[in-house]
Design a protein around this motif. Structure first.
Motif, PDB file in Angstrom:
ATOM      1  N   ARG A 115       0.830  -1.194   0.000  1.00 29.40           N
ATOM      2  CA  ARG A 115       0.000   0.000   0.000  1.00 29.40           C
ATOM      3  C   ARG A 115       0.866   1.246   0.000  1.00 29.40           C
ATOM      4  O   ARG A 115       1.906   1.297   0.662  1.00 29.40           O
ATOM      5  CB  ARG A 115      -0.914   0.017   1.218  1.00 29.40           C
ATOM      6  CG  ARG A 115      -2.027  -1.009   1.185  1.00 29.40           C
ATOM      7  CD  ARG A 115      -2.873  -0.913   2.438  1.00 29.40           C
ATOM      8  NE  ARG A 115      -3.344   0.438   2.683  1.00 29.40           N
ATOM      9  CZ  ARG A 115      -4.067   0.797   3.749  1.00 29.40           C
ATOM     10  NH1 ARG A 115      -4.372  -0.111   4.670  1.00 29.40           N
ATOM     11  NH2 ARG A 115      -4.464   2.031   3.903  1.00 29.40           N
ATOM     12  N   PRO A 116       0.465   2.300  -0.727  1.00 25.85           N
ATOM     13  CA  PRO A 116       1.199   3.569  -0.656  1.00 25.85           C
ATOM     14  C   PRO A 116       1.009   4.227   0.705  1.00 25.85           C
ATOM     15  O   PRO A 116       0.017   3.984   1.401  1.00 25.85           O
ATOM     16  CB  PRO A 116       0.578   4.397  -1.783  1.00 25.85           C
ATOM     17  CG  PRO A 116      -0.770   3.801  -2.000  1.00 25.85           C
ATOM     18  CD  PRO A 116      -0.644   2.337  -1.684  1.00 25.85           C
ATOM     19  N   SER A 117       1.939   5.071   1.068  1.00 21.34           N
ATOM     20  CA  SER A 117       1.909   5.728   2.379  1.00 21.34           C
ATOM     21  C   SER A 117       2.079   7.232   2.209  1.00 21.34           C
ATOM     22  O   SER A 117       2.401   7.730   1.128  1.00 21.34           O
ATOM     23  CB  SER A 117       3.018   5.173   3.278  1.00 21.34           C
ATOM     24  OG  SER A 117       2.900   3.776   3.436  1.00 21.34           O
ATOM     25  N   GLY A 118       1.861   7.944   3.309  1.00 18.25           N
ATOM     26  CA  GLY A 118       2.070   9.387   3.324  1.00 18.25           C
ATOM     27  C   GLY A 118       0.829  10.175   2.958  1.00 18.25           C
ATOM     28  O   GLY A 118      -0.255   9.631   2.754  1.00 18.25           O
ATOM     29  N   LEU A 119       1.016  11.491   2.880  1.00 11.45           N
ATOM     30  CA  LEU A 119      -0.065  12.398   2.538  1.00 11.45           C
ATOM     31  C   LEU A 119      -0.112  12.615   1.029  1.00 11.45           C
ATOM     32  O   LEU A 119       0.925  12.752   0.382  1.00 11.45           O
ATOM     33  CB  LEU A 119       0.115  13.743   3.242  1.00 11.45           C
ATOM     34  CG  LEU A 119       0.129  13.706   4.779  1.00 11.45           C
ATOM     35  CD1 LEU A 119       0.356  15.099   5.341  1.00 11.45           C
ATOM     36  CD2 LEU A 119      -1.172  13.117   5.317  1.00 11.45           C
ATOM     37  N   LEU A 120      -1.328  12.649   0.497  1.00 13.60           N
ATOM     38  CA  LEU A 120      -1.529  12.859  -0.936  1.00 13.60           C
ATOM     39  C   LEU A 120      -2.343  14.139  -1.126  1.00 13.60           C
ATOM     40  O   LEU A 120      -3.445  14.278  -0.601  1.00 13.60           O
ATOM     41  CB  LEU A 120      -2.268  11.676  -1.557  1.00 13.60           C
ATOM     42  CG  LEU A 120      -2.508  11.738  -3.062  1.00 13.60           C
ATOM     43  CD1 LEU A 120      -1.191  11.673  -3.826  1.00 13.60           C
ATOM     44  CD2 LEU A 120      -3.441  10.605  -3.509  1.00 13.60           C
ATOM     45  N   ASN A 121      -1.767  15.074  -1.881  1.00 13.81           N
ATOM     46  CA  ASN A 121      -2.443  16.335  -2.187  1.00 13.81           C
ATOM     47  C   ASN A 121      -3.176  16.199  -3.518  1.00 13.81           C
ATOM     48  O   ASN A 121      -2.594  15.736  -4.505  1.00 13.81           O
ATOM     49  CB  ASN A 121      -1.433  17.480  -2.265  1.00 13.81           C
ATOM     50  CG  ASN A 121      -0.727  17.728  -0.946  1.00 13.81           C
ATOM     51  OD1 ASN A 121      -1.211  18.449  -0.096  1.00 13.81           O
ATOM     52  ND2 ASN A 121       0.441  17.102  -0.779  1.00 13.81           N
ATOM     53  N   ILE A 122      -4.442  16.627  -3.539  1.00 12.22           N
ATOM     54  CA  ILE A 122      -5.275  16.513  -4.741  1.00 12.22           C
ATOM     55  C   ILE A 122      -5.908  17.874  -5.007  1.00 12.22           C
ATOM     56  O   ILE A 122      -6.518  18.473  -4.115  1.00 12.22           O
ATOM     57  CB  ILE A 122      -6.373  15.447  -4.560  1.00 12.22           C
ATOM     58  CG1 ILE A 122      -5.776  14.125  -4.084  1.00 12.22           C
ATOM     59  CG2 ILE A 122      -7.151  15.243  -5.846  1.00 12.22           C
ATOM     60  CD1 ILE A 122      -6.804  13.097  -3.680  1.00 12.22           C
ATOM     61  N   LYS A 123      -5.763  18.357  -6.226  1.00 12.81           N
ATOM     62  CA  LYS A 123      -6.368  19.641  -6.602  1.00 12.81           C
ATOM     63  C   LYS A 123      -6.595  19.674  -8.106  1.00 12.81           C
ATOM     64  O   LYS A 123      -6.028  18.880  -8.860  1.00 12.81           O
ATOM     65  CB  LYS A 123      -5.467  20.803  -6.176  1.00 12.81           C
ATOM     66  CG  LYS A 123      -4.092  20.795  -6.827  1.00 12.81           C
ATOM     67  CD  LYS A 123      -3.240  21.940  -6.317  1.00 12.81           C
ATOM     68  CE  LYS A 123      -1.865  21.940  -6.972  1.00 12.81           C
ATOM     69  NZ  LYS A 123      -1.017  23.054  -6.484  1.00 12.81           N
ATOM     70  N   TRP A 124      -7.443  20.608  -8.537  1.00  8.95           N
ATOM     71  CA  TRP A 124      -7.708  20.786  -9.962  1.00  8.95           C
ATOM     72  C   TRP A 124      -6.523  21.469 -10.633  1.00  8.95           C
ATOM     73  O   TRP A 124      -5.774  22.213  -9.998  1.00  8.95           O
ATOM     74  CB  TRP A 124      -8.971  21.622 -10.172  1.00  8.95           C
ATOM     75  CG  TRP A 124     -10.234  20.972  -9.694  1.00  8.95           C
ATOM     76  CD1 TRP A 124     -10.939  21.281  -8.564  1.00  8.95           C
ATOM     77  CD2 TRP A 124     -10.932  19.889 -10.323  1.00  8.95           C
ATOM     78  NE1 TRP A 124     -12.035  20.465  -8.450  1.00  8.95           N
ATOM     79  CE2 TRP A 124     -12.070  19.605  -9.515  1.00  8.95           C
ATOM     80  CE3 TRP A 124     -10.720  19.139 -11.472  1.00  8.95           C
ATOM     81  CZ2 TRP A 124     -12.963  18.607  -9.836  1.00  8.95           C
ATOM     82  CZ3 TRP A 124     -11.629  18.139 -11.789  1.00  8.95           C
ATOM     83  CH2 TRP A 124     -12.733  17.887 -10.985  1.00  8.95           C
ATOM     84  N   TRP A 125      -6.359  21.231 -11.888  1.00 10.39           N
ATOM     85  CA  TRP A 125      -5.290  21.838 -12.673  1.00 10.39           C
ATOM     86  C   TRP A 125      -5.364  23.374 -12.561  1.00 10.39           C
ATOM     87  O   TRP A 125      -6.405  23.978 -12.783  1.00 10.39           O
ATOM     88  CB  TRP A 125      -5.419  21.407 -14.135  1.00 10.39           C
ATOM     89  CG  TRP A 125      -4.560  22.176 -15.096  1.00 10.39           C
ATOM     90  CD1 TRP A 125      -4.885  23.324 -15.744  1.00 10.39           C
ATOM     91  CD2 TRP A 125      -3.238  21.840 -15.521  1.00 10.39           C
ATOM     92  NE1 TRP A 125      -3.858  23.725 -16.549  1.00 10.39           N
ATOM     93  CE2 TRP A 125      -2.834  22.838 -16.439  1.00 10.39           C
ATOM     94  CE3 TRP A 125      -2.376  20.786 -15.238  1.00 10.39           C
ATOM     95  CZ2 TRP A 125      -1.586  22.808 -17.061  1.00 10.39           C
ATOM     96  CZ3 TRP A 125      -1.144  20.760 -15.853  1.00 10.39           C
ATOM     97  CH2 TRP A 125      -0.751  21.760 -16.742  1.00 10.39           C
TER      98      TRP A 125
END
Length: 318
Positions: A115-125
Motif C-alpha cells: 500500500r502507498p503511504s504518506g499524505l496525498l495532495n489533490i487539486k484541480w489543474w
C-alpha cells in the motif's frame, strides 16, 4: 497572453504523454519528480560540505557529504516507488445545479501488493488549493469539489496528485485527465405547478392519480408530508394532524414547454427545471417540448435527468 500559450502547449504535451481515461495506473510515463525547496537547500548543504572537505582535505566532511547524498538518492527512489503504486479511477459526478458545488468522486487504490503511504495532495489543474488525504488510512473513496456558475455540459480539467513522502526532499506529481464530462443542470427557481397545461391521452379517465388540482379526501399525517397540505381547521378542533389529498384524472398528463427564443430564457429554463424536479418527486408523468424537440410523457429519475440535461444545453453548442 504568454501564460495562456504556455498553458495550451503544456496541455497538448500532457495529452500526448498521459492520455485521458477513467482509470490510471501510475508509472514512469505519468509520474514526474523534482526536489522540493527543502530538497534544494539540502543539496546546497551537500555542495558546501563537499567544497569544505575538498579545500581542507577533511575526509570526515567528505564522508558526511557522501552520506547525505546517499540518503537523498534513496529518498528519490522510495518516493517514486511509493507514488507509482497508486491506481486512480473516476467514479462519476454527483447531480449538480448551477451555483452549487459539484462533487467529483474518485477511488484510490494500489495496483501492487504494498500500500502507498504518506499524505496525498489533490487539486484541480491550475488551482492553488485542494484536499489532502492520508494514504495510510482505510479511506479509498474521496470527493473533490468543483464550483459551478452556469448551466451546460463542460469538460473537467486535469486533476493534480502530488506527494513528498517520506522526508520532503523530493516531490512526485502527476496531472491526470479522467475524460469526464460534467453536466450542470439549470438553477432552480420556484414556480407554481397549478397552471401547467394538460395533454389528454387515451383512456376513460376513471382512474385517478396523485396530483394538485382536485381535493379528494383527508388522510393521516406522515413524516415528510408538506406542511402546507395540513388540514389546520381539523387540527384546531383537537383532532390528530391530517393531510389534504388531491387527485387528477390519470388519463391526463402535464405538458411543459420552453421557447428558446424567449426574452427571459434563463428564468423560463430555471422555472421549468423546478417543475421537472417537483413533478418527478411526486411521480407525476409529464412531457417536455423545447422548440422543435419533444420528449414524450414519462416519469422517474431517468426521465427527470433526460429533461434536465436537455434544459441545460439550450442555446449551447452541445
Amino acid at each position: 497572453m504568454l501564460s495562456a500559450v504556455k498553458n495550451r502547449l503544456l496541455l497538448k504535451w500532457l495529452a500526448a504523454r498521459i492520455p485521458g481515461g477513467r482509470r490510471h495506473s501510475l508509472n514512469m510515463q505519468s509520474v514526474f519528480i523534482m526536489p522540493t525547496l527543502f530538497g534544494g537547500i539540502y543539496f546546497v548543504l551537500c555542495l558546501a560540505l563537499f567544497v569544505l572537505g575538498t579545500n581542507y582535505q577533511n575526509n570526515l566532511l567528505l564522508l558526511l557529504c557522501y552520506f547525505f547524498i546517499t540518503i537523498a538518492l534513496l529518498h528519490m527512489f522510495i518516493s517514486y516507488q511509493n507514488f507509482a503504486r497508486l491506481q486512480i479511477q473516476a467514479k462519476g459526478i454527483s447531480t449538480v445545479y448551477a451555483g452549487d458545488d459539484a462533487l467529483f468522486h474518485i477511488q484510490i487504490a494500489s495496483h501492487s501488493h504494498h500500500r502507498p503511504s504518506g499524505l496525498l495532495n489533490i487539486k484541480w489543474w491550475g488551482h492553488q488549493k485542494g484536499i489532502v488525504i492520508d494514504l495510510d488510512e482505510d479511506k479509498h473513496h474521496i470527493s473533490l469539489p468543483r464550483s459551478t456558475y452556469r448551466r451546460g455540459v463542460f469538460s473537467l480539467p486535469r486533476v493534480t496528485f502530488s506527494s513528498d513522502f517520506p522526508l520532503g526532499l523530493f516531490r512526485c506529481w502527476t496531472h491526470l485527465d479522467f475524460a469526464q464530462p460534467m453536466t450542470v443542470f439549470p438553477a432552480l427557481e420556484k414556480h407554481s405547478l397549478k397552471h401547467i397545461p394538460h395533454q389528454t391521452i387515451s383512456g376513460d379517465g376513471a382512474t385517478r392519480a396523485q396530483g394538485l388540482e382536485d381535493f379528494e379526501n383527508l388522510r393521516t399525517y406522515q413524516d415528510g408530508d408538506p406542511i402546507q397540505r395540513i388540514a389546520w381547521k381539523s387540527l384546531a378542533c383537537g383532532n390528530q394532524p391530517m393531510i389534504k389529498s388531491f387527485s387528477e384524472p390519470a388519463s391526463q398528463t402535464l405538458q411543459l414547454s420552453v421557447n428558446p427564443a424567449s426574452r427571459n430564457l434563463e428564468q423560463v429554463i430555471s422555472r421549468t427545471a423546478y417543475q421537472v424536479v417537483e413533478l418527478s418527486r411526486i411521480q407525476r408523468p409529464f412531457s417536455l417540448q423545447i422548440g422543435s424537440h419533444s420528449y414524450p410523457a414519462s416519469s422517474g429519475r431517468e426521465h427527470r435527468d433526460k429533461c434536465l440535461r436537455a434544459l441545460s444545453t439550450i442555446g449551447t453548442s452541445v
